[in-house]
Design an enzyme around this catalytic site. Structure first.
Site, short mmCIF file in Angstrom:
data_model
loop_
_atom_site.label_atom_id
_atom_site.label_comp_id
_atom_site.label_asym_id
_atom_site.label_seq_id
_atom_site.Cartn_x
_atom_site.Cartn_y
_atom_site.Cartn_z
N LYS A 1 8.21 -0.33 5.64
CA LYS A 1 7.64 0.97 5.25
C LYS A 1 8.75 1.98 5.04
O LYS A 1 9.58 2.20 5.92
CB LYS A 1 6.69 1.45 6.34
CG LYS A 1 6.10 2.83 6.08
CD LYS A 1 5.04 3.18 7.10
CE LYS A 1 4.53 4.59 6.89
NZ LYS A 1 3.46 4.92 7.82
N VAL B 1 4.50 0.89 1.57
CA VAL B 1 4.70 -0.31 2.39
C VAL B 1 4.85 -1.51 1.47
O VAL B 1 4.04 -1.71 0.56
CB VAL B 1 3.51 -0.50 3.37
CG1 VAL B 1 3.71 -1.75 4.20
CG2 VAL B 1 3.38 0.70 4.28
N TYR C 1 2.54 9.39 3.23
CA TYR C 1 3.92 9.60 3.68
C TYR C 1 4.87 8.46 3.33
O TYR C 1 6.05 8.59 3.51
CB TYR C 1 3.93 9.84 5.20
CG TYR C 1 3.23 11.11 5.54
CD1 TYR C 1 3.91 12.31 5.58
CD2 TYR C 1 1.85 11.12 5.78
CE1 TYR C 1 3.24 13.49 5.86
CE2 TYR C 1 1.18 12.29 6.06
CZ TYR C 1 1.88 13.48 6.09
OH TYR C 1 1.23 14.64 6.35
N ASP D 1 -6.01 9.68 13.84
CA ASP D 1 -6.15 9.35 12.42
C ASP D 1 -6.77 7.96 12.27
O ASP D 1 -6.31 7.15 11.47
CB ASP D 1 -4.79 9.43 11.73
CG ASP D 1 -4.91 9.49 10.22
OD1 ASP D 1 -6.03 9.73 9.73
OD2 ASP D 1 -3.90 9.30 9.53
N GLY E 1 0.84 -1.20 0.00
CA GLY E 1 0.00 0.00 0.00
C GLY E 1 0.86 1.23 0.00
O GLY E 1 2.06 1.18 0.25
#
Ligand SMILES: Nc1ncnc2c1ncn2[C@@H]1O[C@H](COP(=O)(O)OP(=O)(O)OP(=O)(O)O)[C@@H](O)[C@H]1O
Length: 920
Positions: free
Chosen positions: A54, A39, A36, A149, A32
């Site tokens: 990541k 991954v 920022y 978030d 994904g």
């Protein structure tokens, strides 16, 4: 082009992996991409473990990004021991000093993808997901931190429905806020971008009222999305988002607005927003169970203080059944990052702080890679960053993962495990004490170094060169060491407390195991004694036939009562019974013969009595049978009668059924007929429509279609259409008072019209008898003849040409010159003969000209006949059908021929005609 290349280069840089990282991990596929970072799924080349790697691209681009990276690492490290928070395994700094790599445990998917698939999550899954989510948030909130978030793509999930919260980039601590609230710069808390659809109303209206309720709102949105299978509030802008929220919630009160706190956006909440019932929470989740709706409603409350807290939410009926499924932990202390969360530092400060952290962890690492933290040092990562209160360690309510496991008695494996844990903790304790000693000696050394009188040790050599500076740096290092020492001591205390908990547990389990063992040994001893007794009894008993006695001298041994399991006691009971029988047998057979005889007599008597009873019963049976015989017969007869009646009833019913069937069939066929008729009618209507459409289409496309192929078809189709149109036109041309075709006055009108037509024909024929036009060639003559008729009948449709002054005032009209002109006009304005014939043959006479053509045709036939007869009489050479019809003008033959080629009369003709005696 340059722009494209720049974008391309940027994209390549995002995808690129650091060489060190590549040497450690075998990167397999991209999982994904967030705002920022990217991954990937990767395999650790050494351990062969699958991990999620990541890359935080340009992690320290500006202060915001640097702070985000810093927060993510710090909070992930602090929370990584919770089963529902993603575990940070390793951190790597890139050689370019810009990027940053985080290594996580691998999860198969995220909640966003699962919801997107549709219908994957059943009710029980949704409840379990929600439970784990609340559990994770409860843990985070217990450290006085808010995630900020929460959204489905940040909730990782695996195939066993195990869930982990990820992405702590926007997390922040609440602990320091009270202290530093006044120092906050404007907009500092509002400059982050959480996903709009999951944002709490207080953030949307830019209120500074920051509470844990922000996360609870996010949880409500996620549950709503799981139930509804699409996001609850999909606002297209902040204002639209607020409108959507207000529409779905109950009426907003002044208290609600006040609870959100003063902000420029709170006016949006007080606006009178038009409510649509379709978007109320109840309506949006009408297919959900009551528990689910009640939880969503309790979470999605405008007033953040009235929302459920994580602590209360976890006891909600929607999730309460899972309360022992997972470890419910609490931090009992505030998580405070070393760099204050409410302040903005330089990019370098954030970077250095993180690098220090990595270096510290790498120094204790067994791994040889220079830039990485060690995976063997993973337990180190689990420790909280810093604690503000004296250590109160994580209290795990249960360490098992399922209710079934939880209920289990402590097994030997668990005991071994706890022993191992204690050992580990012991060694950790030892290591810490050594570290403390080392720190203490370092403190002493540093202190000595800071005093000018002391001999300068190598560490303080440079300090000694600058007077005053040495003392300062010495104090600093003392302070630092003390600080470290305190931190280590706190950690040590935490470890000790954890060890105490484990020890306590171990002792409980051991005592339980002991008591259980005692119980087992007691039971075993008892069983052995019993078996032994049985064996002894068996040995003692004589090898005789076992026989139960009814003797009053029976003496039974008491049956021992066992307090073990039912099965065991049953077995024992049967064994005891068997044993007692043996005893009875032994006891009821005394050795004296007299008693034995008595017993035999008794038995014989008993047998005799039984025989008698049997005979008695036999007789009784026979008697009953004899009584039953006539009854049997009657019953048989009755059953035959009943059968007969039944058969008749069946027949009758069948007959009735047949009748009703045929009636039904009749009805059916009638209905069917009606249906068919209706269908036919419908089809006819459709066909008519199709025909019209086709005609229009063919007309439109006639030039592109092959006329030869379609014309015949077109004609057929047009016929009906034109007939209709004709009727319509006729109706339009009818004088006032005349009704449409079919009416009586219309018929009369038509008849009169026909009569008039006949009269005109007669008149023309009578005129023809006068041979007025014999001096003209036939073609001209025909045309001229019918000109009058044309003028009268067809002028409306095809007005006559302006014939000029000479013709218009001509007295001898229809004179030759005029006729020539008429002929000329006809040649120009009427269709060529061949087309007339074609049209005529196809019965497609032009409606405006049909009467003229009809007369023309009749006249032509007549003239032709006349001419033929004349030829026969004069026996002259045969002329073409439309050549000159009179022998009187044979001297004009050359001219005639010319005129046949061109029907226009020449000037000579006209002059000749004018000067001829006939014209006078
Ligand atoms: N441990 C993991 N295992 C598997 N997939 C993961 C893992 N961590 C993250 N992902 C996938 O990568 C995606 C992006 O990860 P993450 O949210 O951490 O990035 P981000 O840049 O912080 O995103 P955001 O835009 O949400 O801030 C996630 O939505 C998830 O699908």
């Amino acid at each position: 082009m340059a722009n494209y290349q720049a974008v391309h280069a940027q994209e390549r840089r995002i995808q690129e992996l650091d060489k060190t990282v590549e040497s450690i991990f075998d990167v397999r596929k991209r999982m994904g991409k967030g705002a920022y970072g990217i991954v990937w799924k990767a395999t650790d080349r050494r351990t062969k473990n699958t991990v999620a790697l990541k890359k935080v691209f340009d992690a320290f681009r500006d202060e915001t990004d640097a702070q985000r990276t810093y927060r993510e690492v710090i909070f992930l490290r602090a929370f990584r021991c919770h089963p529902n928070i993603v575990r940070l395994l390793d951190i790597f700094k890139a050689s370019n000093n810009l990027d940053f790599y985080l290594v996580f445990e691998f999860m198969e998917s995220d909640l966003h993808n699962v919801i997107k698939r549709g219908n994957v999550l059943k009710d029980v899954h949704k409840r379990f997901v929600m439970y784990q989510l609340i559990n994770a948030i409860k843990f985070i909130h217990s450290g006085n931190v808010i995630h900020r978030d929460l959204k489905p793509s940040n909730i990782l999930i695996d195939s066993k429905c195990r869930l982990k919260v990820a992405d702590f980039g926007l997390a922040r601590t609440l602990s320091s806020r009270r202290i530093y609230d006044d120092l906050e710069q404007d907009g500092m808390l509002t400059d982050y971008v959480a996903t709009r659809w999951y944002r709490a109303p207080e953030i949307l209206v830019a209120s500074r009222n920051y509470t844990k309720g922000i996360d609870m709102w996010g949880l409500g949105c996620i549950l709503g999305e799981m139930i509804r299978q699409k996001p609850l509030f999909q606002g297209t802008s902040t204002v639209n988002q607020i409108e959507k929220i207000v529409t779905s919630l109950p009426n907003v009160t002044k208290l609600d607005i006040a609870s959100i706190g003063p902000s420029f956006g709170s006016v949006l909440l007080s606006r009178n927003i038009q409510r649509d019932r379709r978007y109320s929470l109840d309506e949006m989740m009408k297919n959900c169970c009551d528990d689910g709706i009640s939880l969503v409603k309790a979470l999605l409350v405008l007033n953040p203080h009235n929302r459920l807290t994580a602590k209360t939410a976890i006891r909600h009926p929607y999730v309460s059944r899972f309360q022992y499924a997972s470890a419910e932990m609490d931090f009992h202390m505030d998580i405070v990052p070393p760099l204050k969360d409410h302040m903005r530092y330089d990019v370098d400060q954030y970077r250095n702080s993180l690098y220090e952290l990595i270096d510290r962890e790498t120094s204790g690492s067994a791994r040889t890679v220079s830039n990485s933290t060690s995976s063997s040092n993973r337990d180190e990562l689990a420790k909280p960053v810093r604690v503000t209160k004296q250590t109160r360690t994580i209290s795990a309510k249960q360490s098992t993962t399922s209710p079934a496991e939880r209920k289990k008695e402590p097994s030997s494996v668990e005991v071994t495990q706890s022993r191992r844990n204690i050992k580990l903790l012991g060694s950790a304790h030892k290591a810490k004490s050594t570290e403390i000693n080392r720190t203490e000696s370092a403190v002493t050394q540093a202190y000595i170094a800071s005093t000018p009188a002391a001999a300068a040790p190598p560490a303080a050599a440079s300090a000694a060169t600058a007077p005053g500076a040495g003392r300062k740096s010495g104090e600093k290092s003392v302070h630092k060491c003390r600080h470290n020492n305190a931190a280590i001591q706190r950690e040590l205390a935490a470890v000790a407390a954890a060890a105490a908990v484990v020890r306590r547990k171990k002792s409980t389990w051991q005592s339980q195991a002991k008591s259980q063992g005692k119980f087992h040994s007691e039971a075993k001893a008892h069983a052995q004694t019993t078996i032994q007794t049985h064996k002894d009894n068996m040995k003692d008993s004589p090898p005789r036939m076992m026989q139960k006695s009814q003797s009053p001298m029976d003496a039974k041994e008491p049956i021992p009562q066992h307090r073990y399991s039912n099965k065991l006691s049953q077995e024992k009971k049967s064994k005891e019974k068997h044993h007692s029988m043996l005893c009875i047998t032994r006891n009821t057979f005394p050795s004296d013969a007299k008693h034995r005889q008595q017993m035999e007599i008794l038995q014989r008597e008993e047998r005799r009595q039984m025989k008698r009873e049997l005979e008695l019963k036999d007789n009784q049976r026979r008697r009953i049978e004899a009584e039953n015989d006539p009854l049997k017969e009657t019953t048989e007869q009755e059953s035959t009668t009943i059968k007969e009646i039944k058969r008749k009833v069946c027949e009758h019913t069948e007959k009735k059924a047949d009748e009703s069937l045929s009636k039904g069939q009749h009805n059916d066929s009638t209905t069917f007929g009606t249906c068919v008729r209706e269908r036919i009618h419908h089809l006819e209507l459709e066909m008519e429509k199709c025909t019209e459409e086709l005609v229009d289409f063919v007309e439109l496309n006639a030039d592109v279609l092959n006329y030869a192929n379609v014309s015949s078809h077109l004609k057929k189709l047009q016929r009906s259409k034109e007939n209709n149109e004709k009727d319509e036109d006729d109706r339009r041309l009818l004088p006032e008072g005349i009704c449409g075709p079919g009416s009586q006055n219309y018929k009369i009108f038509r008849q009169e019209q026909e009569k008039e037509r006949q009269r005109q024909v007669q008149e023309f024929l009578a005129r023809d008898e006068t041979n007025e036009y014999d001096n003209l060639d036939l073609d001209h003559a025909y045309r001229a003849k019918y000109y009058t008729a044309y003028k009268e009948i067809g002028k409306e449709l095809n007005p006559a040409p302006d014939s000029g002054g000479r013709d218009s005032g001509s007295e001898h009209s229809p004179g030759r010159d005029n006729d020539c002109k008429y002929a000329d006009y006809f040649r120009k304005s009427t269709p060529p003969k061949q087309i007339w014939k074609d049209l005529e043959r196809g019965n497609e006479l032009n409606r405006g000209h049909d009467r003229i053509y009809e007369l023309f045709w009749l006249e032509e036939r007549r003239e032709e006949e006349k001419y033929r007869r004349m030829l026969a009489q004069n026996d002259q050479e045969e002329l073409p059908v439309h050549s000159c019809g009179s022998c009187r003008h044979r001297h004009h033959k050359h001219n005639h021929n010319a005129r046949f080629d061109n029907l226009r009369p020449t000037e000579d003709d006209i002059q000749e005609a004018d000067s001829s005696p006939e014209s006078n």
